[in-house]
Design a protein around this motif. Structure first.
Motif, PDB file in Angstrom:
ATOM      1  N   VAL A  19       0.843  -1.206   0.000  1.00 15.74           N
ATOM      2  CA  VAL A  19       0.000   0.000   0.000  1.00 15.74           C
ATOM      3  C   VAL A  19       0.873   1.250   0.000  1.00 15.74           C
ATOM      4  O   VAL A  19       0.610   2.228  -0.723  1.00 15.74           O
ATOM      5  CB  VAL A  19      -0.950  -0.002   1.219  1.00 15.74           C
ATOM      6  CG1 VAL A  19      -1.628   1.356   1.387  1.00 15.74           C
ATOM      7  CG2 VAL A  19      -2.006  -1.083   1.059  1.00 15.74           C
ATOM      8  N   ARG A  23       0.480   3.347  -3.140  1.00 17.19           N
ATOM      9  CA  ARG A  23      -0.425   4.429  -2.721  1.00 17.19           C
ATOM     10  C   ARG A  23      -1.847   4.141  -3.191  1.00 17.19           C
ATOM     11  O   ARG A  23      -2.598   5.036  -3.589  1.00 17.19           O
ATOM     12  CB  ARG A  23       0.049   5.781  -3.271  1.00 17.19           C
ATOM     13  CG  ARG A  23       1.459   6.153  -2.856  1.00 17.19           C
ATOM     14  CD  ARG A  23       1.534   6.509  -1.394  1.00 17.19           C
ATOM     15  NE  ARG A  23       2.909   6.521  -0.890  1.00 17.19           N
ATOM     16  CZ  ARG A  23       3.330   7.215   0.156  1.00 17.19           C
ATOM     17  NH1 ARG A  23       2.468   7.950   0.826  1.00 17.19           N
ATOM     18  NH2 ARG A  23       4.566   7.154   0.567  1.00 17.19           N
ATOM     19  N   SER A  24      -2.188   2.856  -3.133  1.00 14.62           N
ATOM     20  CA  SER A  24      -3.504   2.427  -3.579  1.00 14.62           C
ATOM     21  C   SER A  24      -3.789   1.052  -2.998  1.00 14.62           C
ATOM     22  O   SER A  24      -2.928   0.156  -3.092  1.00 14.62           O
ATOM     23  CB  SER A  24      -3.563   2.369  -5.109  1.00 14.62           C
ATOM     24  OG  SER A  24      -4.682   1.624  -5.547  1.00 14.62           O
ATOM     25  N   SER A  40      -7.104  -4.423   3.309  1.00 12.15           N
ATOM     26  CA  SER A  40      -7.626  -3.450   4.272  1.00 12.15           C
ATOM     27  C   SER A  40      -7.637  -4.030   5.678  1.00 12.15           C
ATOM     28  O   SER A  40      -7.291  -3.347   6.662  1.00 12.15           O
ATOM     29  CB  SER A  40      -9.037  -3.018   3.871  1.00 12.15           C
ATOM     30  OG  SER A  40      -9.028  -2.366   2.615  1.00 12.15           O
ATOM     31  N   VAL A  55      -1.960   4.751   7.881  1.00  8.21           N
ATOM     32  CA  VAL A  55      -2.386   5.088   6.531  1.00  8.21           C
ATOM     33  C   VAL A  55      -3.552   6.063   6.592  1.00  8.21           C
ATOM     34  O   VAL A  55      -4.529   5.833   7.321  1.00  8.21           O
ATOM     35  CB  VAL A  55      -2.796   3.832   5.747  1.00  8.21           C
ATOM     36  CG1 VAL A  55      -3.267   4.199   4.340  1.00  8.21           C
ATOM     37  CG2 VAL A  55      -1.638   2.838   5.670  1.00  8.21           C
ATOM     38  N   ARG A  57      -6.458   7.555   4.346  1.00 13.02           N
ATOM     39  CA  ARG A  57      -7.133   7.142   3.118  1.00 13.02           C
ATOM     40  C   ARG A  57      -8.347   8.023   2.867  1.00 13.02           C
ATOM     41  O   ARG A  57      -9.176   8.227   3.748  1.00 13.02           O
ATOM     42  CB  ARG A  57      -7.562   5.686   3.252  1.00 13.02           C
ATOM     43  CG  ARG A  57      -8.245   5.086   2.029  1.00 13.02           C
ATOM     44  CD  ARG A  57      -8.627   3.649   2.333  1.00 13.02           C
ATOM     45  NE  ARG A  57      -9.136   2.930   1.185  1.00 13.02           N
ATOM     46  CZ  ARG A  57      -9.564   1.677   1.214  1.00 13.02           C
ATOM     47  NH1 ARG A  57      -9.528   1.013   2.375  1.00 13.02           N
ATOM     48  NH2 ARG A  57     -10.003   1.093   0.120  1.00 13.02           N
ATOM     49  N   VAL A  62      -4.286   7.829  -1.196  1.00 16.75           N
ATOM     50  CA  VAL A  62      -3.802   7.111  -0.019  1.00 16.75           C
ATOM     51  C   VAL A  62      -2.423   7.678   0.314  1.00 16.75           C
ATOM     52  O   VAL A  62      -1.575   7.803  -0.573  1.00 16.75           O
ATOM     53  CB  VAL A  62      -3.697   5.595  -0.287  1.00 16.75           C
ATOM     54  CG1 VAL A  62      -3.019   4.891   0.882  1.00 16.75           C
ATOM     55  CG2 VAL A  62      -5.080   5.006  -0.539  1.00 16.75           C
TER      56      VAL A  62
END
Length: 289
Positions: A19, A23-24, A40, A55, A57, A62
């Motif tokens: 992640v 960044r996703s 998640s 994180v 979001r 993200v």
């Protein structure tokens, strides 16, 4: 009940690393081959375990929190150690003795690190060494006195390239050299690839030189250069602190590169020689970037 503070869950750390890199959550899930909901959940468990938000979001992006940026350093270190341990334990044990020839310059600079890594990975395996100049190593390889050598390139068919080494001019700091001066040259006795490149560079640039010292081994060449007799050529990553790179105002020509290679007697490297080559390659990458 899971103990708070226990950080070692590699699945959670891999999800966090993915992640942080992508960044996703969706891209991280695709890379890991997992469902997005699984990624998640792993991030949520890691945050609960640490009692820190890692994180941030939103619907658009993200990003990592300051705690997340700090944790990423530790997570990647832990994952790297985990992978190293996995590879080490998965590798079959080696027993026996490998006879190796190592070129002088490498012996003086990086061989201790290579031996330490190889010994740690293969504690039951022995090594026998012959060290010296490239030409001598090729002779002992042909006569089967060694199984494998690390030497300088000669365009041999069995050569496996490890890295390229930029040659530079070095000399003692007391040596003053002007562009109009003949170059006081310290070099190996012929035949020598390094000497060939050095003389070719001087001839191409039409720079005269004087052979002030010729030596059969690296110790002699370095001793002559350290005394201030003259300048010598050496791989940039092999340069010792007792010698300094000759400044540009001396007008010396560029020397080019030498290629360092591994050669063996067989058509292909066996498991022992292949393992030693892998360690050589690892150390070369660390040293040369």
């Amino acid at each position: 009940m899971q103990e708070q503070g226990n950080l070692i869950d590699t699945d959670e750390l891999r999800a966090f690393d993915a992640v942080a890199t992508k960044r996703s959550f969706s891209l991280a899930a695709a890379e890991l081959g997992s469902a997005q909901s699984t990624v998640s959940q792993r991030i949520a468990r890691l945050e609960k375990r640490l009692n820190r938000r890692l994180v941030h979001r939103t619907t658009r992006q993200v990003s990592l929190t300051p705690d997340g940026e700090a944790m990423l350093i530790y997570a990647r270190s832990i994952l790297a150690l985990s992978e190293e341990a996995r590879l080490r334990l998965a590798r079959p044990g080696l027993k026996g003795v490998l006879k190796v020839g190592i070129e002088d310059e490498f012996v003086r600079t990086r061989l201790p690190e290579v031996l330490g890594i190889f010994r740690a990975q293969f504690p039951d395996f022995g090594l026998k060494f012959i060290t010296g100049r490239n030409e001598h190593l090729r002779d002992v390889l042909r006569s089967h006195e060694v199984d494998v050598i690390l030497g300088k390139s000669h365009n041999g068919k069995e050569a496996a390239t490890l890295w390229e080494e930029q040659l530079i001019w070095v000399g003692h700091r007391s040596l003053q050299l002007r562009p109009s001066d003949p170059v006081p040259l310290v070099s190996y006795l012929k035949p020598s690839l390094t000497r060939d490149l050095t003389e070719r560079a001087l001839l191409t640039s039409r720079r005269p030189w004087i052979d002030v010292a010729e030596c059969s081994n690296l110790l002699g060449v370095i001793a002559a250069a350290r005394s201030g007799l003259g300048v010598m050529a050496i791989g940039k990553s092999f340069k010792k602190t007792v010698l300094e790179e000759v400044p540009e105002d001396a007008g010396l020509p560029p020397l080019g590169k030498l290629t360092y290679v591994v050669e063996s007697n067989g058509a292909s490297l066996d498991s022992a020689a292949g393992a030693f080559r892998a360690v050589l390659s690892e150390v070369a990458k660390r040293s040369t970037g």
